[in-house]
Design a protein around this motif. Sequence first.
Motif, mmCIF file in Angstrom:
data_model
loop_
_atom_site.group_PDB
_atom_site.id
_atom_site.type_symbol
_atom_site.label_atom_id
_atom_site.label_comp_id
_atom_site.label_asym_id
_atom_site.label_seq_id
_atom_site.Cartn_x
_atom_site.Cartn_y
_atom_site.Cartn_z
ATOM 1 N N ARG A 1 0.826 -1.203 0.000
ATOM 2 C CA ARG A 1 0.000 0.000 0.000
ATOM 3 C C ARG A 1 0.864 1.258 0.000
ATOM 4 O O ARG A 1 1.677 1.470 0.890
ATOM 5 C CB ARG A 1 -0.917 0.026 1.227
ATOM 6 C CG ARG A 1 -1.998 -1.031 1.236
ATOM 7 C CD ARG A 1 -2.743 -0.938 2.547
ATOM 8 N NE ARG A 1 -3.744 -1.985 2.699
ATOM 9 C CZ ARG A 1 -5.041 -1.799 2.508
ATOM 10 N NH1 ARG A 1 -5.487 -0.603 2.168
ATOM 11 N NH2 ARG A 1 -5.895 -2.783 2.655
ATOM 12 N N ALA A 2 0.623 2.126 -0.968
ATOM 13 C CA ALA A 2 1.361 3.375 -1.037
ATOM 14 C C ALA A 2 1.050 4.272 0.150
ATOM 15 O O ALA A 2 1.887 5.069 0.555
ATOM 16 C CB ALA A 2 1.023 4.097 -2.347
ATOM 17 N N SER A 3 -0.153 4.128 0.723
ATOM 18 C CA SER A 3 -0.512 4.954 1.878
ATOM 19 C C SER A 3 0.228 4.529 3.137
ATOM 20 O O SER A 3 0.354 5.313 4.079
ATOM 21 C CB SER A 3 -2.023 4.870 2.132
ATOM 22 O OG SER A 3 -2.410 3.535 2.443
ATOM 23 N N GLU B 1 -9.708 -1.663 -8.624
ATOM 24 C CA GLU B 1 -9.622 -0.225 -8.355
ATOM 25 C C GLU B 1 -10.922 0.228 -7.703
ATOM 26 O O GLU B 1 -12.013 -0.200 -8.107
ATOM 27 C CB GLU B 1 -9.398 0.561 -9.647
ATOM 28 C CG GLU B 1 -9.364 2.066 -9.429
ATOM 29 C CD GLU B 1 -9.453 2.861 -10.716
ATOM 30 O OE1 GLU B 1 -9.496 4.097 -10.631
ATOM 31 O OE2 GLU B 1 -9.500 2.247 -11.800
ATOM 32 N N LYS C 1 0.041 1.022 -11.412
ATOM 33 C CA LYS C 1 -0.342 2.177 -10.600
ATOM 34 C C LYS C 1 -1.397 1.802 -9.568
ATOM 35 O O LYS C 1 -1.305 2.180 -8.396
ATOM 36 C CB LYS C 1 -0.874 3.286 -11.517
ATOM 37 C CG LYS C 1 -1.501 4.461 -10.788
ATOM 38 C CD LYS C 1 -2.101 5.459 -11.773
ATOM 39 C CE LYS C 1 -2.826 6.584 -11.057
ATOM 40 N NZ LYS C 1 -3.453 7.537 -12.018
ATOM 41 N N TYR C 2 -2.398 1.043 -9.984
ATOM 42 C CA TYR C 2 -3.499 0.718 -9.072
ATOM 43 C C TYR C 2 -3.216 -0.499 -8.211
ATOM 44 O O TYR C 2 -3.991 -0.803 -7.301
ATOM 45 C CB TYR C 2 -4.799 0.539 -9.859
ATOM 46 C CG TYR C 2 -5.356 1.859 -10.321
ATOM 47 C CD1 TYR C 2 -5.959 2.727 -9.420
ATOM 48 C CD2 TYR C 2 -5.228 2.266 -11.643
ATOM 49 C CE1 TYR C 2 -6.437 3.959 -9.831
ATOM 50 C CE2 TYR C 2 -5.715 3.492 -12.062
ATOM 51 C CZ TYR C 2 -6.316 4.329 -11.146
ATOM 52 O OH TYR C 2 -6.787 5.558 -11.541
ATOM 53 N N THR D 1 -1.027 -0.686 -6.024
ATOM 54 C CA THR D 1 -0.576 -0.232 -4.705
ATOM 55 C C THR D 1 -1.631 0.608 -3.986
ATOM 56 O O THR D 1 -1.354 1.180 -2.941
ATOM 57 C CB THR D 1 0.708 0.610 -4.839
ATOM 58 O OG1 THR D 1 0.430 1.790 -5.599
ATOM 59 C CG2 THR D 1 1.804 -0.188 -5.521
ATOM 60 N N LYS D 2 -2.836 0.691 -4.554
ATOM 61 C CA LYS D 2 -3.897 1.489 -3.945
ATOM 62 C C LYS D 2 -5.028 0.593 -3.484
ATOM 63 O O LYS D 2 -5.190 -0.524 -3.946
ATOM 64 C CB LYS D 2 -4.417 2.527 -4.949
ATOM 65 C CG LYS D 2 -3.346 3.495 -5.435
ATOM 66 C CD LYS D 2 -3.909 4.501 -6.425
ATOM 67 C CE LYS D 2 -2.824 5.407 -6.980
ATOM 68 N NZ LYS D 2 -2.213 6.237 -5.940
ATOM 69 N N GLU E 1 -8.555 3.296 0.596
ATOM 70 C CA GLU E 1 -8.205 4.599 1.166
ATOM 71 C C GLU E 1 -8.290 5.716 0.137
ATOM 72 O O GLU E 1 -8.348 6.900 0.494
ATOM 73 C CB GLU E 1 -6.801 4.558 1.778
ATOM 74 C CG GLU E 1 -5.671 4.321 0.808
ATOM 75 C CD GLU E 1 -5.387 2.850 0.597
ATOM 76 O OE1 GLU E 1 -4.416 2.535 -0.114
ATOM 77 O OE2 GLU E 1 -6.144 2.016 1.125
ATOM 78 N N THR E 2 -8.325 5.377 -1.167
ATOM 79 C CA THR E 2 -8.477 6.402 -2.200
ATOM 80 C C THR E 2 -9.857 7.045 -2.142
ATOM 81 O O THR E 2 -10.060 8.116 -2.730
ATOM 82 C CB THR E 2 -8.259 5.801 -3.597
ATOM 83 O OG1 THR E 2 -9.202 4.742 -3.809
ATOM 84 C CG2 THR E 2 -6.850 5.244 -3.733
ATOM 85 N N ASP F 1 -6.838 2.872 6.013
ATOM 86 C CA ASP F 1 -6.129 1.759 5.377
ATOM 87 C C ASP F 1 -5.765 0.664 6.373
ATOM 88 O O ASP F 1 -4.866 -0.130 6.118
ATOM 89 C CB ASP F 1 -4.874 2.258 4.662
ATOM 90 C CG ASP F 1 -3.903 2.968 5.599
ATOM 91 O OD1 ASP F 1 -4.184 3.004 6.812
ATOM 92 O OD2 ASP F 1 -2.876 3.472 5.118
#
Length: 474
Positions: free
Chosen positions: A92-94, A227, A317-318, A320-321, A324-325, A330
Amino acid sequence: MSIFPVALAAVAGTAASLGTDPLTMADLLRVANAPGFDRWQEQVRRTGGCSDPIHLSGMTTTRDAKTGQVLYSYSTEGEPGGRLRVACGNRRASRCPSCAWTYAGDTFHLIRAGLTGDPRKGTPRAVRTHPKVFATLTAPSFGPVHNRPPQGVCRCGTAHPENSPELGSALNPGSYDYAGAVLWNNHAGDLWRRFTIYLRREIAQRAGLSQTALKDVARVSFGKVAEFQKRGAVHFHAIVRLDGPGGPDDLPPAWASTGLLSDAIQAAAARVCVPVPAAGGQPARELRWGTQVDVRPIGTDDGQELNEQAVASYVAKYATKAAETTGTVDRRIGELQELDKLTDFPAHARRLIEACFDLDETYPDRKLWQWAHMLGFRGHFSTKSRRYSTTLGALRQVRADFRARQECQERGLPDPDEAPEGSTLVLAHWTYAGHGHTPGESWLAANIHRDIHQGRETARDALTELHDEHEGEW
């Protein structure tokens, strides 16, 4: 910028301009002036600037298996705080931008290998000519929401800007089907599984074959990512490819085409249905895909809108999401009261989370409360079929083997690829000693990650250009 103690001392009086509170700045200076700071910085740099590293304590000893001679020994006793820090590996990028960046890179190479072919990753170059499309499967409507339609004005009468906090929230919360939304998210994995079954049936029908006969001449391969839309509903982006019976190594049959594949996807998506029985005052439901099913061929020309590079980048890109977007948290939510401590928490996301808790007793087998932070979704965010391309595990192993060879060279140990099997004996003992950073360490780690990331971006662009120039030779 590079991080050194003298630089930190110089900015001690400008904490406000750095957006850093005084307590963090004080801890930052403590870390910079503590014994072993250079080694601490080296450890964090080796993790890529990980936001939440795992701390280990222990030792390892490498001996010659025949003579018992100690070839190398290491202990964390001499490390800062007596600990070794290793990357957390969170996707997770967050949670950890550094580890998420690595995960996204692995996903990019996994997806791209299935599009362009890469013999080093077990996928032949010929796979590039196989019929393949980029499909998007969405959720149905659970009620009107604030959006940005083509005409520019939402049904509420407002032309919302791109980053408006109202986007995705219900126009009329009292009539919005929050229960249906979280149940749909919760069963999205089941919808995808049934879709893959129906897809094979639809392809067989269009080819004039039975499902059994289809297995002898063709195989469907896919890689997909989930996504979250602004309204909190999951949708799937998938690369779907037609191969011969042996997978990417076999040419697909003559009848296989992107047109046939596109028609089969549209028909399969329309047929899929997951029934949910009535329970606890909830009506019986038939969960289906939304009517917006987008299927587009993937081209090989970089000038095309959907070329292989763009698709691989989009999926990575997606990967890692997550939810939380949409403005939710998260991490797992133990009880609803935890949300009261959060400021500016979106009302729409809160209603979806409340619906998960409300429905948990009605559908106990779905474990909705455990997935409330995901708005009910319990599936994997990134999946692929067995023969699509390489695996994330294989990519990680290549990286681990490369680092092992580097370390053996640095320590004067035999190369693991050349030394006879069993020639060395490794004795190791490791224990968990905590995780994370202090506030000052977090600030430093974030800057280290930024420096590494910017350097990697420059290097990756150069390598991509070089690869494209010599693709036929490599």
